[in-house]
Motif scaffolding. Structure first.
Motif, PDB file in Angstrom:
ATOM      1  N   UNK A 125       4.759  -5.011   3.760  1.00  0.00           N
ATOM      2  CA  UNK A 125       4.423  -4.795   2.354  1.00  0.00           C
ATOM      3  C   UNK A 125       2.923  -4.715   2.121  1.00  0.00           C
ATOM      4  N   UNK A 126       2.159  -5.533   2.827  1.00  0.00           N
ATOM      5  CA  UNK A 126       0.708  -5.575   2.630  1.00  0.00           C
ATOM      6  C   UNK A 126      -0.008  -4.507   3.460  1.00  0.00           C
ATOM      7  N   UNK A 127       0.512  -4.217   4.642  1.00  0.00           N
ATOM      8  CA  UNK A 127      -0.154  -3.238   5.515  1.00  0.00           C
ATOM      9  C   UNK A 127       0.136  -1.799   5.114  1.00  0.00           C
ATOM     10  N   UNK A 128       1.308  -1.551   4.537  1.00  0.00           N
ATOM     11  CA  UNK A 128       1.705  -0.175   4.232  1.00  0.00           C
ATOM     12  C   UNK A 128       0.733   0.554   3.304  1.00  0.00           C
ATOM     13  N   UNK A 129       0.290  -0.031   2.183  1.00  0.00           N
ATOM     14  CA  UNK A 129      -0.659   0.707   1.330  1.00  0.00           C
ATOM     15  C   UNK A 129      -1.962   1.046   2.038  1.00  0.00           C
ATOM     16  N   UNK A 130      -2.432   0.155   2.933  1.00  0.00           N
ATOM     17  CA  UNK A 130      -3.661   0.434   3.694  1.00  0.00           C
ATOM     18  C   UNK A 130      -3.440   1.625   4.611  1.00  0.00           C
ATOM     19  N   UNK A 131      -2.306   1.632   5.299  1.00  0.00           N
ATOM     20  CA  UNK A 131      -2.005   2.712   6.250  1.00  0.00           C
ATOM     21  C   UNK A 131      -1.686   4.024   5.532  1.00  0.00           C
ATOM     22  N   UNK A 132      -0.932   3.945   4.447  1.00  0.00           N
ATOM     23  CA  UNK A 132      -0.560   5.151   3.711  1.00  0.00           C
ATOM     24  C   UNK A 132      -1.790   5.936   3.249  1.00  0.00           C
ATOM     25  N   UNK A 133      -2.841   5.218   2.898  1.00  0.00           N
ATOM     26  CA  UNK A 133      -4.063   5.884   2.438  1.00  0.00           C
ATOM     27  C   UNK A 133      -4.734   6.675   3.552  1.00  0.00           C
ATOM     28  N   UNK A 134      -4.401   6.351   4.806  1.00  0.00           N
ATOM     29  CA  UNK A 134      -5.066   6.996   5.949  1.00  0.00           C
ATOM     30  C   UNK A 134      -4.145   7.930   6.735  1.00  0.00           C
ATOM     31  N   UNK A 135      -2.861   7.944   6.410  1.00  0.00           N
ATOM     32  CA  UNK A 135      -1.933   8.776   7.170  1.00  0.00           C
ATOM     33  C   UNK A 135      -2.116  10.253   6.827  1.00  0.00           C
ATOM     34  N   UNK A 136      -1.794  11.097   7.802  1.00  0.00           N
ATOM     35  CA  UNK A 136      -1.915  12.546   7.648  1.00  0.00           C
ATOM     36  C   UNK A 136      -0.868  13.061   6.652  1.00  0.00           C
ATOM     37  N   UNK A 137      -1.225  14.046   5.830  1.00  0.00           N
ATOM     38  CA  UNK A 137      -0.286  14.532   4.804  1.00  0.00           C
ATOM     39  C   UNK A 137       0.993  15.155   5.350  1.00  0.00           C
ATOM     40  N   UNK A 138       0.974  15.638   6.611  1.00  0.00           N
ATOM     41  CA  UNK A 138       2.167  16.303   7.135  1.00  0.00           C
ATOM     42  C   UNK A 138       2.874  15.496   8.219  1.00  0.00           C
ATOM     43  N   UNK A 139       2.770  14.173   8.061  1.00  0.00           N
ATOM     44  CA  UNK A 139       3.596  13.234   8.821  1.00  0.00           C
ATOM     45  C   UNK A 139       4.682  12.772   7.853  1.00  0.00           C
ATOM     46  N   UNK A 140       5.948  12.958   8.209  1.00  0.00           N
ATOM     47  CA  UNK A 140       7.035  12.736   7.247  1.00  0.00           C
ATOM     48  C   UNK A 140       8.024  11.636   7.634  1.00  0.00           C
ATOM     49  N   UNK A 141       7.935  11.112   8.848  1.00  0.00           N
ATOM     50  CA  UNK A 141       8.925  10.142   9.293  1.00  0.00           C
ATOM     51  C   UNK A 141       8.626   8.717   8.883  1.00  0.00           C
ATOM     52  N   UNK A 142       9.636   8.022   8.373  1.00  0.00           N
ATOM     53  CA  UNK A 142       9.551   6.596   8.047  1.00  0.00           C
ATOM     54  C   UNK A 142       8.386   6.276   7.116  1.00  0.00           C
ATOM     55  N   UNK A 143       8.226   7.114   6.101  1.00  0.00           N
ATOM     56  CA  UNK A 143       7.198   6.883   5.095  1.00  0.00           C
ATOM     57  C   UNK A 143       7.836   6.915   3.711  1.00  0.00           C
ATOM     58  N   UNK A 144       7.280   6.148   2.758  1.00  0.00           N
ATOM     59  CA  UNK A 144       7.886   6.112   1.414  1.00  0.00           C
ATOM     60  C   UNK A 144       8.008   7.500   0.802  1.00  0.00           C
ATOM     61  N   UNK A 145       9.172   7.802   0.256  1.00  0.00           N
ATOM     62  CA  UNK A 145       9.441   9.019  -0.528  1.00  0.00           C
ATOM     63  C   UNK A 145       9.519  10.298   0.302  1.00  0.00           C
ATOM     64  N   UNK A 146       9.330  10.221   1.614  1.00  0.00           N
ATOM     65  CA  UNK A 146       9.350  11.422   2.465  1.00  0.00           C
ATOM     66  C   UNK A 146      10.631  11.460   3.290  1.00  0.00           C
TER      67      UNK A 146
END
Length: 603
Positions: A125-146
């Motif tokens: 829960x705490x790490x996901x927002x940090x990582x989501x801000x840095x993930x590539x836009x065209x990575x779709x696996x195991x990510x919120x809403x994708x």
């Protein structure tokens, strides 16, 4: 609004997550006390609520405990216990289960204990927002809403709107078993997880002993709550490395829009044009020639080996010219077909998957023959609905399903002609009428009409809207508006909830009411996923109510709690979360009146 986001707001963690996301975007996470956020009362309670609502909570780990055995009787004692555990954290052994694959092989799944699942959820829960801000836009696996559908939409877009019709498919050999722990921890640090206490505990999680095998020295266990996030962290470097070979390359001249930048790169550079589309460890790189593809292939192979200590499977990795041959991805085939002066993407169900569908359907038909009940009919329907919802984005899904239906027609006739009624449904349920509009003939078993597999229409697959995000107010607003108005997928999930002994009248009317309300809450008018909805009896059964269609209404679970709440503290909590206006509160009070409860009066 999804239940996950509702819970985040309920436990007052949304502002914290939003702040972490914003700081990560601005490279300003240095010095944040992440450990304090992780062990905060609100984060622990949110993790417990999330785990409790997860279907996996009924699966036991090596200690034999499920969520039923892991009850939070005393909130403060529970929180203190979790905090104490983390002071000298030692993960329990992980239960190992072999999951059968369609090809006859098995996939190892690691199931942590309920305690460790809760702790992993706290970290996620705490790490996901940090990582989501840095993930590539065209990575779709195991990510919120994708989803896989978004990955396929991107592939179709690249075929339809660029000339990149040569695809590099890379298969990483045993990816989840070969992730280097030291590199992963360094990648977490580089992405913005700088708290050493957090990294030390994650290191222990990675080395959790596996029952019957021992302590791993590498790899991320499939089945762990934190593992999908960590696997994306590992391959995020690859995503951005490929991005920086073309799309992210800096130009000396100002270009304005992104489209203009691509044109300038084509005119002024000798760079190899390439675009990555990744879903977990399965990815494709699109480029514009076989010569470039060979260079890209060897460059990726070298990068994976040198920077991530990962090898590729030479047998499964290949280069495909989409104008001549098909390429497989996520259960679909993809090919570029000439249409006028341009090429367009044609997608089908993979032949292997189509064969699996036929065999699976035949087995379910045999089950109906052996035991012609509403339960076996529902099992068949939910499978067909699931197939329709997953493959409806294929451009030629109607042709594929027609072929499957033809192959199944003889089995249906031989097995069901003496126990079912065949014909065009005369009085189907509301849900059936919404899903199947082409008046196909089908069998009726115990009042349940079997879903006709050939009755499907291609659904136009749209690209993921990159500004949708759980961690910005604008992103959440966009998410609520973008919820799929076609509710067939959600109806399929509701159908799956049927179990032996359930009142068939209630079950069918509940789905029909959801269909009639178009999936929207009767109070808030927001679209509800199947997991986010409750079915309220207007006149409760204990007051003489029944399961009739007219006595049911679909509402959000928090609205449902507000209707039945009696304690002032509980009422005020849900009033604050829901932000209902006067008209909506009036409707709530009308429902409360029928339930013989006092109205809620607001200042």
């Amino acid at each position: 609004m999804s239940t996950t986001l509702r819970y985040t707001e309920y436990y007052q963690m949304q502002d914290t997550f939003d702040s972490l996301y914003e700081r990560s975007q601005n490279d300003a996470t240095k010095g944040i006390d992440l450990y304090s956020h992780i062990i905060s009362r609100e984060n622990i309670l949110l993790a417990y609520r999330t785990i409790k609502s997860n279907t996996g909570s009924k699966t036991a780990g090596t200690d034999g405990l499920t969520i039923k055995d892991y009850k939070m009787e005393d909130e403060e004692t529970f929180i203190a216990s979790i905090r104490q555990t983390l002071k000298n954290y030692q993960p329990d052994p992980v239960r190992r289960v072999e999951i059968p694959k369609p090809n006859g092989k098995t996939r190892p799944l690691g199931i942590p204990t309920m305690r460790d699942r809760l702790i992993q959820q706290m970290f996620k829960q705490v790490l996901e927002p940090i990582c989501e801000a840095k993930f590539h836009p065209h990575s779709y696996g195991f990510r919120p809403n994708r989803s896989t559908h978004h990955a396929m939409a991107r592939c179709q877009f690249l075929v339809n709107h660029t000339h990149n019709h040569t695809v590099v498919d890379i298969d990483i050999q045993g990816f989840f078993d070969n992730v280097n722990h030291a590199r992963l921890l360094k990648q977490l640090y580089n992405i913005g997880v700088g708290d050493k206490r957090v990294l030390a505990i994650i290191s222990k999680m990675l080395k959790a002993p596996i029952q019957g095998i021992g302590r791993p020295t590498q790899g991320t266990p499939q089945g762990g709550i934190l593992s999908p996030l960590l696997s994306n962290v590992v391959l995020n470097d690859l995503d951005w490395w490929i991005n920086n070979q073309w799309e992210g390359m800096k130009t000396k001249t100002a270009y304005g829009k992104k489209k203009n930048k691509i044109l300038m790169l084509k005119k002024t550079s000798r760079l190899k044009e390439m675009y990555i589309v990744r879903y977990a460890d399965d990815f494709k790189v699109f480029t514009n020639s076989f010569t470039n593809a060979k260079k890209v292939f060897h460059a990726i192979q070298g990068y994976l080996k040198q920077h991530l200590a990962l090898d590729i499977s030479e047998e499964k990795s290949k280069i495909t010219n989409l104008r001549k041959r098909t390429s497989e991805f996520l259960g679909f085939t993809l090919k570029a077909h000439k249409k006028g002066k341009r090429y367009v993407a044609y997608t089908h169900i993979m032949p292997k998957k189509a064969e699996n569908i036929v065999q699976q359907a035949r087995k379910l038909i045999k089950d109906i023959r052996k035991n012609p009940t509403a339960k076996t009919a529902m099992n068949y329907n939910v499978t067909i609905m699931g197939i329709h919802n997953y493959y409806r984005i294929a451009t030629h899904v109607n042709i594929d399903c027609a072929k499957i239906a033809y192959r199944l027609s003889r089995t249906l006739y031989n097995r069901l002609r003496t126990i079912g009624k065949y014909g065009i449904p005369i009085k189907p349920s509301e849900a059936y009428k919404r899903l199947y509009k082409n008046q196909f003939k089908t069998y009726e078993i115990q009042g349940i009409h079997l879903a006709p597999i050939a009755d499907i229409k291609h659904f136009v697959n749209l690209n993921y809207k990159q500004h949708i995000c759980n961690y910005t107010s604008y992103g959440r607003e966009t998410l609520y508006k973008a919820l799929d108005p076609l509710i067939s997928y959600e109806i399929a999930k509701l159908t799956k909830a049927y179990h032996e002994g359930m009142n068939v009248e209630y079950f069918d009317n509940r789905i029909s009411k959801y269909s009639m309300q178009k999936g929207k809450c009767a109070i808030t008018k927001q679209f509800l996923r199947a997991d986010d909805m409750h079915c309220h009896h207007k006149l409760p059964k204990f007051l003489g109510g029944n399961d009739a269609f007219d006595n049911l209404v679909i509402i959000h679970p928090f609205v449902h709690k507000l209707i039945h709440a009696t304690k002032t503290e509980t009422i005020m909590k849900y009033v604050q979360i829901l932000h209902l206006d006067g008209k909506q509160m009036k409707k709530v009070n009308q429902f409360r009146k029928v339930c013989k409860l006092e109205p809620i009066l607001l200042d």
